[in-house]
Structure formats: structure tokens, C-alpha cells
Enzyme design. Structure first.
Site, short mmCIF file in Angstrom:
data_model
loop_
_atom_site.label_atom_id
_atom_site.label_comp_id
_atom_site.label_asym_id
_atom_site.label_seq_id
_atom_site.Cartn_x
_atom_site.Cartn_y
_atom_site.Cartn_z
CB SER A 149 -0.96 -0.04 1.18
OG SER A 149 -1.73 -1.20 1.06
NE ARG A 164 6.30 10.64 -4.51
CZ ARG A 164 5.26 10.45 -5.33
NH1 ARG A 164 4.10 10.05 -4.86
NH2 ARG A 164 5.36 10.65 -6.62
CG ASP A 202 -4.36 0.24 1.31
OD1 ASP A 202 -4.29 0.95 0.30
OD2 ASP A 202 -4.02 0.65 2.45
C1 BGC Z 1 -0.29 5.17 0.32
C2 BGC Z 1 -1.41 4.50 -0.42
C3 BGC Z 1 -2.32 3.77 0.53
C4 BGC Z 1 -2.75 4.68 1.68
C5 BGC Z 1 -3.60 3.95 2.69
C6 BGC Z 1 -0.83 6.02 1.46
O1 BGC Z 1 0.23 6.54 2.20
O2 BGC Z 1 0.48 5.98 -0.54
O3 BGC Z 1 -0.91 3.60 -1.38
O4 BGC Z 1 -3.43 3.31 -0.17
O5 BGC Z 1 -1.62 5.22 2.31
O6 BGC Z 1 -2.95 2.86 3.23
#
Ligand code: BGC
Length: 489
Positions: A149, A164, A202
Site C-alpha cells: 500500500s 515513493r 489496499d
Molecule cells: C499510500 C497508499 C495507501 C494509503 C492507505 C498512502 O500513504 O500511498 O498507497 O493506499 O496510504 O494505506
């Protein structure tokens, strides 16, 4: 102890509260302005030129219909825990069984060495397999959906080039690289019999898992340590994929990565505290929206306000007390704010105890009132700004009525987050007042099904299905899918 109403506060404290109210309150007009800019930025992210919001195509190309079956492994590497699941999509429509193990993600791994991270994950998977499947050397490779995620470019569903790190992670040597071979190499070194079939965000998992049980689902959101959403676009509206000549009406789930909204600081009403959070984070200039709304940051914003009110402002809260514990960055998480907002007592006695035990501070009654109001302001701002993202996707897609599946610690545990978000949606989208309080809102944000477990399993199932039907778009290693039958249900 506290007086119970803000009117009885000493004048200087009342002024301070009014100042904080001006800083943190986002009125309906501002919410609309933020939402309109958000719509524009979502579109920009889909364009060839691109924008701040990555709008990553995920190669998840259909909704489930509830008839998917099979047993799959799923690995969830979120912000706080590592979870391994075995999910069985049963023969009964829209039903599933799940067994799972949770492992705490050691804090030092988040800023440590890439090798250690992958080894730790491989160890957890090995443990799970040994417990549930016995001797790993006697097993054929099991198919696994990996919920990773973080923002990742996916030219294929079984690839993820980390754009990133977010959520405080800072591990060298991973950004700009495809994480799948790193992950697979660690599995190989440890002899873990697993084959990755899909890398999943996610939010995409949440969207798909929620759609499995509810056909009105259109958006999947996470309001947790981080904040983000996914929705289903049609390929004809994704100019940056035009070169692939995909049928214009073919669906494609987009992982928005909306945490990066307004990195240019054009519209979000940032306070000096938001500026400090950003400056002191491992990735300044990134995830501007996320840093105002996500669980990782809410406690820290609150802490910065209190430290400032002790050090710098005219009124010195906690005079003569040692605030050493309060000075420790990220020492308060969003559950601390939840506890304050949940304090049921007029005199805020639970908050008083919390400050004594956790921070070694003895707040006065008026200070307790200020503490409570500050928590409310920060929690309310987070819920209202979060609603702008939901409203923006709905506007972009022309959804007048739909369900939004939401998961994450803030959504599930933060008091009043849902009601405040719903109220903000009402203001942004100009819904009339309800005739009956029991009436559903046209767009409802509901608790989602388990995205990183059930969602990951469904995505593996849907991908195998579409390959069988001849849709090979966005698959790097079709051989993994051809030889990989799901475990029998
Ligand atoms: C991430 C996402 C993720 C979200 C919730 C963010 O910091 O970049 O990819 O879906 O957090 O977990």
C-alpha cells in the site's frame, strides 16, 4: 477541573481557542473549492502530461459478480502491521472464509535496510505456511496476492515500481525499483513456496472486496495511517494509456494516490503546524493532503499545537510544568485524540488522567477545555477534507447515488469521523436536509469488506478468469497464472 462550557474560560484562553477555530475550520464554501480543484487534479493525473496525483492504472479490469471461487494467499504490508491470510471464496455467492495471522511491523524496519524488510516478510510467510500447510519443501508454489500500500507504477498487475515511500517509511534502494523481484528473491533465499500473482493497493482491494457483497459499490477508500482511494475508470478516459489501444469501454481500476493532492499548495487551508509536519517528514513536499487527514499525522498536529501554546503564544499553557514528554515527535497517535474526543465526562476527567499518565502533565480545567476543542477541530477538519476526495471522484464520474467502501483505523475508530464526513458530503453536493433521519444519503460511505485479504484473493481470481478469457493486458508473467491453479476451496 473543567467548567464544561467554553464561555466560562479566561479571556486569553478563549482567544486562543477562537484563533485555533479560525485556523482549522473549513467551511462549506472552502470544501466546494477544494473539491472542484480535486476533480481537475484527478483528470490531470490521468493525462499524458500527468499531475501531482499519480492516478495509477492497476490492471484490475472488472468487478466481481459474487460467483468467484478458490483459495488464495494474501499478504498485506500496510503502515502498521503485516498480515498473512488464506482466503477461500466459497461456492455460496458472495461468501468467504478466512484464516489469518498478524505480525507487528517492527518500527526500525520502516527506516532500515531493504534486505531486512524483505527477509522479515519472507519469514512471516514461511511461518504461516508451516503452520497451515506443513512441510514447505513438499508443496507446489502457492498463488499469492501482495497488498503493497504505497504509490507504485504498474505497467503490469504483477509489477510495482515504488514511486515513493509514504506513511513515514524511508528505506533506501527501493524507490524507483520494481519491488516484485526483490520480494521474490527473498522468498527464494528462504525456500518459501509462493508465486506472486498480483500486486495490489489496499484501496483497490477494498473496492473489489466491497463490490463482491454490494453491487452499489463504486469507490474504495482507506482512512487509516495513510489516506487514499480507488475507483473504476473506463480506458477511454485514461489518455496516458491511449498508446495501448485498449477498448474505450474496458474498465480499469485506478489507484488514485490522492494523498498527493495539492502538493503545489494551491487550495488546501494549511496551518503553520501542517507546514512543520511536512518540513520534518522524510519526504517534504509530498503527500500534502495525506499529511492533513491521515491517522499518522493527527496526533502529531495536535502535539505541535500544544507545544506551541506552551512555548510561543501569549498564553502559556501548562506554566511551570515540564513538557519533556510532549516534546517527543510522533509520541501521540490518533488514538490519543480519539480518547480525548470520547471522554464522556463534563469535567473531562478521563482527559485529565490521560495527560497525567501519558505525559506527566496536570492540565487546569480551562486547559482541558482547550485540549478537547483542539482535538475536535483537528478530527473534524480531517473528516471534512477527506469527504472532498469522495465528492471529487463522484463528481468526475457523475455518480449521484452510490456506495463507498471505507476501511482504516481512522474510519473505524475515530469518534464522529463518519458523521462529520457525511455532513461535509451533504454540504459539498448540496443535498437537501433529510425528511426522515433514517433515510440513506445518496452517496454513503460504509464500512468495507476486508480489502487486503478478500480483495487480494478476488483480484487473483478475476485476473486468472480474464486470462482464461484471453484478456492478457497488463500481465508480465502469464506463465505464473497458467500454471497456477488456485488451491482447492
Ligand atoms: C499510500 C497508499 C495507501 C494509503 C492507505 C498512502 O500513504 O500511498 O498507497 O493506499 O496510504 O494505506
Amino acid at each position: 477541573m473543567a467548567s464544561g462550557t467554553l464561555d466560562n474560560l479566561p479571556k486569553d484562553l478563549r482567544n486562543e481557542i477562537e484563533h485555533l477555530e479560525r485556523l482549522f475550520t473549513v467551511d462549506g464554501a472552502k470544501l466546494k473549492e477544494v473539491t472542484n480543484h480535486f476533480v481537475h487534479e484527478l483528470e490531470k493525473g490521468l493525462s499524458v502530461q500527468g499531475g501531482s496525483i499519480p492516478m495509477n492504472p492497476t490492471w484490475v479490469m472488472s468487478f466481481p459478480d459474487g460467483n468467484e471461487t478458490g483459495t488464495y494467499l494474501a499478504l498485506d504490508m500496510g503502515g502498521t502491521n503485516l498480515r498473512v491470510c488464506q482466503v477461500t471464496l466459497t461456492e455460496t455467492k458472495s461468501e468467504f472464509d478466512i484464516i489469518q495471522s498478524k505480525y507487528r511491523m517492527p518500527e526500525e524496519l520502516k527506516t532500515g535496510d531493504a534486505e531486512e524488510l524483505w527477509e522479515y516478510i519472507a519469514d512471516c510467510l514461511m511461518q504461516f505456511i508451516e503452520t497451515h500447510h506443513g512441510d514447505p519443501t513438499k508443496l507446489d508454489a502457492l498463488p499469492l496476492g501482495f497488498t503493497f500500500s504505497y504509490p507504485a507504477t504498474q505497467n503490469y498487475i504483477d509489477e510495482g515500481i515504488l514511486q515513493r515511500w509514504t506513511k513515514g517509511f524511508d528505506i533506501a534502494g527501493v524507490e524507483g525499483h520494481n519491488v516484485v523481484p526483490m520480494f521474490e528473491a527473498a522468498l527464494q533465499r528462504r525456500g518459501v513456496p509462493i508465486k506472486l500473482t498480483a500486486l495490489i493497493n489496499d484501496t483497490t482491494g477494498t473496492l473489489i472486496a466491497s463490490a463482491y457483497t454490494d453491487p452499489k459499490m463504486r469507490i474504495g477508500c482507506i482512512f487509516g495511517t495513510g489516506c487514499n482511494a480507488a475507483y473504476m475508470e473506463n480506458c477511454g478516459s485514461i489518455p496516458k494509456l491511449a498508446h495501448m489501444n485498449l477498448p474505450p469501454d474496458m474498465p480499469m481500476a485506478i489507484n488514485c494516490e490522492w494523498g498527493a493532492f495539492d502538493n503545489e499548495h494551491k487550495v488546501l487551508p494549511r496551518t503553520p503546524y501542517d507546514v512543520i509536519i511536512d518540513k520534518d517528514s522524510p519526504r517534504p513536499g509530498q503527500q500534502s493532503f495525506e499529511k492533513m487527514v491521515a491517522g499518522l499525522y493527527l496526533g502529531e498536529i495536535f502535539r505541535l499545537v500544544l507545544v506551541d501554546l506552551h512555548d510561543n503564544q501569549e498564553i502559556k499553557i501548562f506554566p511551570g510544568q515540564d513538557i519533556a514528554k510532549l516534546r517527543k515527535a510522533y509520541s501521540l497517535d490518533s488514538s490519543f485524540l480519539s480518547l480525548i474526543e470520547e471522554d464522556p465526562f463534563e469535567n473531562l476527567s478521563e482527559t485529565f488522567e490521560l495527560f497525567q499518565t501519558k505525559l506527566g502533565l496536570t492540565p487546569t480545567g480551562p486547559e482541558l477545555e482547550l485540549i478537547r476543542r483542539t482535538a475536535e477541530l483537528i478530527g473534524t477538519r480531517a473528516a471534512r477534507l477527506s469527504a472532498c476526495g469522495v465528492a471529487a471522484i463522484s463528481k468526475k464520474k457523475g455518480y449521484k447515488e452510490c456506495h463507498v467502501g471505507a476501511d482504516g483505523s481512522v474510519f473505524n475508530k475515530y469518534p464522529n469521523f463518519k458523521a462529520r464526513g457525511a455532513q461535509a458530503l451533504r454540504e459539498i453536493l448540496d443535498w437537501p436536509e433529510k425528511a426522515d433521519p433514517k433515510e440513506d444519503d445518496p452517496i454513503e460511505i460504509l464500512a468495507a469488506e476486508d480489502g487486503s485479504g478478500v480483495g487480494a484473493a478476488l483480484i487473483a481470481a478475476l485476473t486468472m478468469q480474464r486470462i482464461k478469457q484471453g484478456n492478457m493486458h497488463g500481465i508480465l508473467h502469464p506463465e505464473n497464472f497458467r500454471t497456477t491453479e488456485p488451491l482447492p476451496a
